[in-house]
Design a protein around this motif. Structure first.
Motif, PDB file in Angstrom:
ATOM      1  N   ALA A 352       0.078   2.221 -30.493  1.00 11.80           N
ATOM      2  CA  ALA A 352       0.324   2.388 -31.924  1.00 11.80           C
ATOM      3  C   ALA A 352       1.820   2.262 -32.229  1.00 11.80           C
ATOM      4  O   ALA A 352       2.230   1.540 -33.151  1.00 11.80           O
ATOM      5  CB  ALA A 352      -0.196   3.738 -32.405  1.00 11.80           C
ATOM      6  N   GLN A 353       2.642   2.947 -31.431  1.00 15.82           N
ATOM      7  CA  GLN A 353       4.084   2.868 -31.658  1.00 15.82           C
ATOM      8  C   GLN A 353       4.607   1.461 -31.413  1.00 15.82           C
ATOM      9  O   GLN A 353       5.491   0.982 -32.136  1.00 15.82           O
ATOM     10  CB  GLN A 353       4.821   3.863 -30.749  1.00 15.82           C
ATOM     11  N   PHE A 354       4.068   0.792 -30.387  1.00 15.29           N
ATOM     12  CA  PHE A 354       4.475  -0.584 -30.124  1.00 15.29           C
ATOM     13  C   PHE A 354       4.172  -1.467 -31.341  1.00 15.29           C
ATOM     14  O   PHE A 354       4.949  -2.352 -31.696  1.00 15.29           O
ATOM     15  CB  PHE A 354       3.760  -1.137 -28.885  1.00 15.29           C
ATOM     16  N   GLY A 355       3.047  -1.196 -31.983  1.00 15.49           N
ATOM     17  CA  GLY A 355       2.700  -1.935 -33.199  1.00 15.49           C
ATOM     18  C   GLY A 355       3.684  -1.675 -34.325  1.00 15.49           C
ATOM     19  O   GLY A 355       4.116  -2.606 -35.020  1.00 15.49           O
ATOM     20  N   TYR A 356       4.054  -0.399 -34.526  1.00 16.78           N
ATOM     21  CA  TYR A 356       5.040  -0.079 -35.559  1.00 16.78           C
ATOM     22  C   TYR A 356       6.375  -0.762 -35.276  1.00 16.78           C
ATOM     23  O   TYR A 356       7.025  -1.291 -36.188  1.00 16.78           O
ATOM     24  CB  TYR A 356       5.274   1.436 -35.627  1.00 16.78           C
ATOM     25  N   GLN A 357       6.775  -0.749 -34.001  1.00 18.95           N
ATOM     26  CA  GLN A 357       8.045  -1.384 -33.631  1.00 18.95           C
ATOM     27  C   GLN A 357       7.988  -2.887 -33.898  1.00 18.95           C
ATOM     28  O   GLN A 357       8.963  -3.486 -34.357  1.00 18.95           O
ATOM     29  CB  GLN A 357       8.355  -1.135 -32.147  1.00 18.95           C
ATOM     30  N   SER A 358       6.837  -3.489 -33.622  1.00 17.51           N
ATOM     31  CA  SER A 358       6.672  -4.933 -33.848  1.00 17.51           C
ATOM     32  C   SER A 358       6.764  -5.270 -35.328  1.00 17.51           C
ATOM     33  O   SER A 358       7.350  -6.295 -35.713  1.00 17.51           O
ATOM     34  CB  SER A 358       5.324  -5.408 -33.279  1.00 17.51           C
ATOM     35  N   VAL A 359       6.188  -4.410 -36.171  1.00  9.83           N
ATOM     36  CA  VAL A 359       6.269  -4.627 -37.619  1.00  9.83           C
ATOM     37  C   VAL A 359       7.726  -4.584 -38.063  1.00  9.83           C
ATOM     38  O   VAL A 359       8.176  -5.406 -38.881  1.00  9.83           O
ATOM     39  CB  VAL A 359       5.440  -3.574 -38.382  1.00  9.83           C
ATOM     40  N   GLY A 360       8.484  -3.636 -37.527  1.00 11.06           N
ATOM     41  CA  GLY A 360       9.900  -3.540 -37.869  1.00 11.06           C
ATOM     42  C   GLY A 360      10.677  -4.768 -37.454  1.00 11.06           C
ATOM     43  O   GLY A 360      11.504  -5.295 -38.218  1.00 11.06           O
ATOM     44  N   VAL A 361      10.417  -5.247 -36.245  1.00 15.08           N
ATOM     45  CA  VAL A 361      11.095  -6.450 -35.746  1.00 15.08           C
ATOM     46  C   VAL A 361      10.738  -7.651 -36.615  1.00 15.08           C
ATOM     47  O   VAL A 361      11.618  -8.421 -37.026  1.00 15.08           O
ATOM     48  CB  VAL A 361      10.713  -6.717 -34.280  1.00 15.08           C
ATOM     49  N   PHE A 362       9.457  -7.808 -36.904  1.00 17.28           N
ATOM     50  CA  PHE A 362       8.987  -8.977 -37.648  1.00 17.28           C
ATOM     51  C   PHE A 362       9.504  -8.977 -39.079  1.00 17.28           C
ATOM     52  O   PHE A 362       9.999 -10.000 -39.588  1.00 17.28           O
ATOM     53  CB  PHE A 362       7.458  -9.009 -37.643  1.00 17.28           C
ATOM     54  N   SER A 363       9.430  -7.833 -39.760  1.00 19.28           N
ATOM     55  CA  SER A 363       9.868  -7.786 -41.162  1.00 19.28           C
ATOM     56  C   SER A 363      11.375  -8.015 -41.275  1.00 19.28           C
ATOM     57  O   SER A 363      11.836  -8.710 -42.191  1.00 19.28           O
ATOM     58  CB  SER A 363       9.478  -6.445 -41.799  1.00 19.28           C
ATOM     59  N   THR A 364      12.127  -7.472 -40.333  1.00 20.23           N
ATOM     60  CA  THR A 364      13.581  -7.700 -40.326  1.00 20.23           C
ATOM     61  C   THR A 364      13.892  -9.161 -40.058  1.00 20.23           C
ATOM     62  O   THR A 364      14.787  -9.745 -40.684  1.00 20.23           O
ATOM     63  CB  THR A 364      14.256  -6.807 -39.269  1.00 20.23           C
ATOM     64  N   ALA A 365      13.143  -9.764 -39.126  1.00 19.34           N
ATOM     65  CA  ALA A 365      13.354 -11.173 -38.791  1.00 19.34           C
ATOM     66  C   ALA A 365      13.135 -12.071 -40.005  1.00 19.34           C
ATOM     67  O   ALA A 365      13.960 -12.942 -40.306  1.00 19.34           O
ATOM     68  CB  ALA A 365      12.417 -11.586 -37.664  1.00 19.34           C
ATOM     69  N   ILE A 366      12.049 -11.852 -40.709  1.00 23.76           N
ATOM     70  CA  ILE A 366      11.733 -12.691 -41.871  1.00 23.76           C
ATOM     71  C   ILE A 366      12.778 -12.526 -42.963  1.00 23.76           C
ATOM     72  O   ILE A 366      13.336 -13.508 -43.482  1.00 23.76           O
ATOM     73  CB  ILE A 366      10.328 -12.340 -42.418  1.00 23.76           C
ATOM     74  N   PHE A 367      13.058 -11.282 -43.318  1.00 24.57           N
ATOM     75  CA  PHE A 367      13.979 -11.029 -44.433  1.00 24.57           C
ATOM     76  C   PHE A 367      15.395 -11.510 -44.114  1.00 24.57           C
ATOM     77  O   PHE A 367      16.024 -12.196 -44.928  1.00 24.57           O
ATOM     78  CB  PHE A 367      13.988  -9.532 -44.754  1.00 24.57           C
ATOM     79  N   CYS A 368      15.892 -11.161 -42.931  1.00 25.34           N
ATOM     80  CA  CYS A 368      17.277 -11.514 -42.590  1.00 25.34           C
ATOM     81  C   CYS A 368      17.442 -13.017 -42.373  1.00 25.34           C
ATOM     82  O   CYS A 368      18.457 -13.602 -42.779  1.00 25.34           O
ATOM     83  CB  CYS A 368      17.732 -10.746 -41.347  1.00 25.34           C
ATOM     84  N   SER A 369      16.467 -13.654 -41.745  1.00 27.34           N
ATOM     85  CA  SER A 369      16.559 -15.090 -41.521  1.00 27.34           C
ATOM     86  C   SER A 369      16.551 -15.862 -42.831  1.00 27.34           C
ATOM     87  O   SER A 369      17.360 -16.778 -43.035  1.00 27.34           O
ATOM     88  CB  SER A 369      15.401 -15.567 -40.636  1.00 27.34           C
ATOM     89  N   LEU A 370      15.638 -15.490 -43.715  1.00 28.57           N
ATOM     90  CA  LEU A 370      15.528 -16.205 -44.988  1.00 28.57           C
ATOM     91  C   LEU A 370      16.750 -15.982 -45.868  1.00 28.57           C
ATOM     92  O   LEU A 370      17.273 -16.918 -46.480  1.00 28.57           O
ATOM     93  CB  LEU A 370      14.259 -15.776 -45.730  1.00 28.57           C
ATOM     94  N   THR A 371      17.216 -14.741 -45.946  1.00 29.04           N
ATOM     95  CA  THR A 371      18.375 -14.471 -46.801  1.00 29.04           C
ATOM     96  C   THR A 371      19.648 -15.093 -46.219  1.00 29.04           C
ATOM     97  O   THR A 371      20.448 -15.671 -46.965  1.00 29.04           O
ATOM     98  CB  THR A 371      18.573 -12.962 -46.998  1.00 29.04           C
ATOM     99  N   ALA A 372      19.836 -14.988 -44.896  1.00 31.43           N
ATOM    100  CA  ALA A 372      21.020 -15.596 -44.273  1.00 31.43           C
ATOM    101  C   ALA A 372      20.999 -17.104 -44.465  1.00 31.43           C
ATOM    102  O   ALA A 372      22.031 -17.719 -44.777  1.00 31.43           O
ATOM    103  CB  ALA A 372      21.074 -15.245 -42.786  1.00 31.43           C
ATOM    104  N   PHE A 373      19.817 -17.707 -44.290  1.00 35.26           N
ATOM    105  CA  PHE A 373      19.704 -19.160 -44.478  1.00 35.26           C
ATOM    106  C   PHE A 373      20.020 -19.530 -45.924  1.00 35.26           C
ATOM    107  O   PHE A 373      20.752 -20.491 -46.186  1.00 35.26           O
ATOM    108  CB  PHE A 373      18.310 -19.636 -44.096  1.00 35.26           C
ATOM    109  N   GLY A 374      19.458 -18.785 -46.866  1.00 41.61           N
ATOM    110  CA  GLY A 374      19.695 -19.093 -48.271  1.00 41.61           C
ATOM    111  C   GLY A 374      21.167 -18.998 -48.648  1.00 41.61           C
ATOM    112  O   GLY A 374      21.711 -19.882 -49.320  1.00 41.61           O
ATOM    113  N   ILE A 375      21.832 -17.931 -48.199  1.00 41.47           N
ATOM    114  CA  ILE A 375      23.250 -17.747 -48.521  1.00 41.47           C
ATOM    115  C   ILE A 375      24.084 -18.862 -47.897  1.00 41.47           C
ATOM    116  O   ILE A 375      24.906 -19.506 -48.563  1.00 41.47           O
ATOM    117  CB  ILE A 375      23.742 -16.371 -48.018  1.00 41.47           C
TER     118      ILE A 375
END
Length: 414
Positions: A352-375
Motif C-alpha cells: 500500500a505504501q509503495f503504491g502511495y509513493q508511486s503516485v507521488g513520483v508519477f504526479s510530480t513527474a507529470i506536473f514538473c515535466s510539463l511545466t518545465a517544458f512549457g516554460i
C-alpha cells in the motif's frame, strides 16, 4: 512546553537553516570543479542569483503557496508576504519546534535548492538571462505548488486516509526530483555541449578543471545534509535527530562505496567523479525515509543508490543527453529510488505504501515535466535558451561577464 525546550528546538532549527544555506557553496564548488574554467564565473553567478531571488520569491508568495492552510489539496494561496500568526513566536506554533520566522527561513533554503540542481545540468551552454527567467518562474511557482501537495497538507498527504498517504521526510521527490525533472527537460531542449558526442554519437569525456574543488563541494554538501535531514525532524528531539543523522551518514558512505565498486568493475579504473556522485546519490536516496530506516536499511538504500548512479550516468550518455555534473542521475533517478524505498524498507514498508509513493513520483513527474517544458519551450521560441557557438567555445565568462575567474593565467580550453 518549557521555555528552555522551545529555545533549544528553535536554536537547532536555526543551525540547520545555516547548514542548508552552506550547501549552496557545496553546489557551487561541485559544479565549478566538474566543468571547464572558462565558465566558472557564469556558474558562480547563477548560484548566487538562485539563493538571492529564491529567498525573496519565497517571501513574496512561495511560502504561502506551499502552506496555504485550508485548500482543495491541489492549489491554494494564503496571500502575499509573511503575515505573522498570533502565536507565531510562541511554543503554541508548530508544537514548540520553532518560530514562524525560523519556519519561513528553513523552508526558504529548501526552495532555492531545486533551481540549483538545474544549474549544474545546463552548465556551459545556457543563456544566463534565460536561466534566470526560468528560475524566477520555477522557484516562485512550481516548487511551492508541488510542496503543498504533501508538506502543506495537500492530496498526497491524505492518500489512503488520515494516517496513511505519501511520505517524503525531507524531499527526495519534493525537492530533488522537482529539480531533477526540470534538469532533464532543460538538457533535452538545450542539446549537448559542442564536442560531447562524436559524429557517430559516441560520448566523449569533457574533463572538469578542478577536481579538488569538486571533492570539497561534495564534502560540504554531506555536512549540509546534517541540516537538510536533521532539520526536517522539525525539533531537536534527541532520539529522532540522532537516528536521522546516523542513517543519513551511513547511506552517504554506502552510496560512495556502491558507486566506487561498480564503476571499478565496469570501467577498470578508480573514478573519483563516480565515487563523489555515489555519495550524493546515497544522500538523496535516504532523504525520503531517513527517520524510518534502521542503520542496516540505510546502508542498503545507499549501496543501491550508488550503483544506480553508475548505471544512470551511462544510460544518460547513451540517450545523447549531456549533463556535465551528473545532476539528473543524482537528484532525479536517486530521488525516485529513495521515494520508492520508503515502501520497501523501514517502518512504513508494504505494498500500500509503495503504491502511495508511486503516485507521488508519477504526479510530480507529470506536473514538473510539463511545466518545465512549457516554460523553457516558450523562452526558447522567444529569446532563445542557448548561447552562440562562438560564445560556447570561447567561454561564457568572457562573453556574458567580461572577466576571468583566474585572471593571472587564462588557459584556452575549447
Amino acid at each position: 512546553m518549557e521555555t528552555g525546550i522551545f529555545t533549544i528546538n528553535n536554536v537547532w532549527m536555526m543551525v540547520c537553516t545555516a547548514l542548508v544555506f552552506f550547501m549552496h557553496l557545496g553546489f557551487s564548488f561541485l559544479e565549478i570543479g566538474l566543468t571547464r574554467q572558462k565558465n566558472t564565473i557564469n556558474i558562480l553567478f547563477k548560484n548566487v542569483f538562485i539563493i538571492c531571488t529564491g529567498l525573496v520569491l519565497y517571501y513574496i508568495g512561495g511560502f504561502n503557496l506551499m502552506y496555504p492552510g485550508e485548500f482543495n489539496g491541489f492549489l491554494g494561496f494564503a496571500g502575499f508576504g509573511l503575515p505573522i500568526p498570533e502565536n507565531g513566536l510562541t511554543p503554541d506554533y508548530a508544537d514548540g519546534g520553532y518560530t514562524y520566522w525560523t519556519d519561513f527561513l528553513f523552508q526558504g533554503m529548501f526552495a532555492a535548492t531545486a533551481a540549483t540542481i538545474v544549474s549544474g545540468a545546463v552548465a556551459e551552454r545556457i543563456k544566463l538571462g534565460s536561466f534566470m527567467l526560468f528560475t524566477l518562474i520555477y522557484v516562485g511557482l512550481i516548487y511551492p505548488i508541488v510542496g503543498s501537495w504533501q508538506w502543506g497538507g495537500g492530496f498526497l498527504s491524505t492518500l489512503g486516509g488520515e494516517d496513511a498517504g505519501f511520505y517524503d521526510f525531507a524531499g527526495s521527490t519534493l525537492v530533488h526530483s522537482v529539480g531533477g525533472w526540470a534538469a532533464l527537460v532543460a538538457v533535452y531542449l538545450l542539446g549537448p555541449r559542442i564536442g560531447k558526442f562524436s559524429e557517430e554519437g559516441t560520448p566523449k569525456a569533457i574533463p572538469g578543471h578542478n577536481l579538488p574543488l569538486a571533492a570539497s563541494g561534495v564534502l560540504i554538501l554531506w555536512l549540509g545534509w546534517f541540516g537538510f535531514n536533521g532539520g526536517s525532524v522539525l525539533s531537536a528531539d534527541p532520539a529522532t535527530t540522532s537516528l536521522v543523522l546516523t542513517t543519513t551518514c551511513l547511506a552517504a558512505a554506502a552510496g560512495g562505496i556502491g558507486a566506487f565498486f561498480l564503476s571499478t568493475v565496469l570501467f577498470k579504473n578508480y573514478d573519483l567523479t563516480m565515487f563523489l556522485n555515489g555519495i550524493l546519490g546515497g544522500l538523496v536516496g535516504i532523504t525520503a525515509g531517513a527517520d524510518l530506516m534502521s542503520p542496516l536499511e540505510a546502508i542498503a538504500i545507499g549501496i543501491i543508490a550508488g550503483a544506480i548512479i553508475v548505471l544512470a550516468v551511462s544510460a544518460i550518455d547513451r540517450l545523447k543527453l549531456d549533463d556535465p555534473v551528473g545532476a539528473i542521475a543524482v537528484h532525479l533517478v536517486c530521488g525516485i529510488w529513495g521515494t520508492l524505498a520508503v515502501g520497501i524498507f523501514g517502518d512504513k514498508a508494504g505494498w500500500a505504501q509503495f503504491g502511495y509513493q508511486s503516485v507521488g513520483v508519477f504526479s510530480t513527474a507529470i506536473f514538473c515535466s510539463l511545466t518545465a517544458f512549457g516554460i523553457l519551450f516558450l523562452i526558447k521560441k522567444t529569446s532563445g535558451i542557448r548561447v552562440s557557438e562562438k560564445e560556447e567555445l570561447e567561454g561564457l565568462d568572457i562573453h556574458e561577464h567580461g572577466m576571468d575567474a583566474y585572471a593571472d593565467f587564462r588557459m584556452n580550453q575549447h
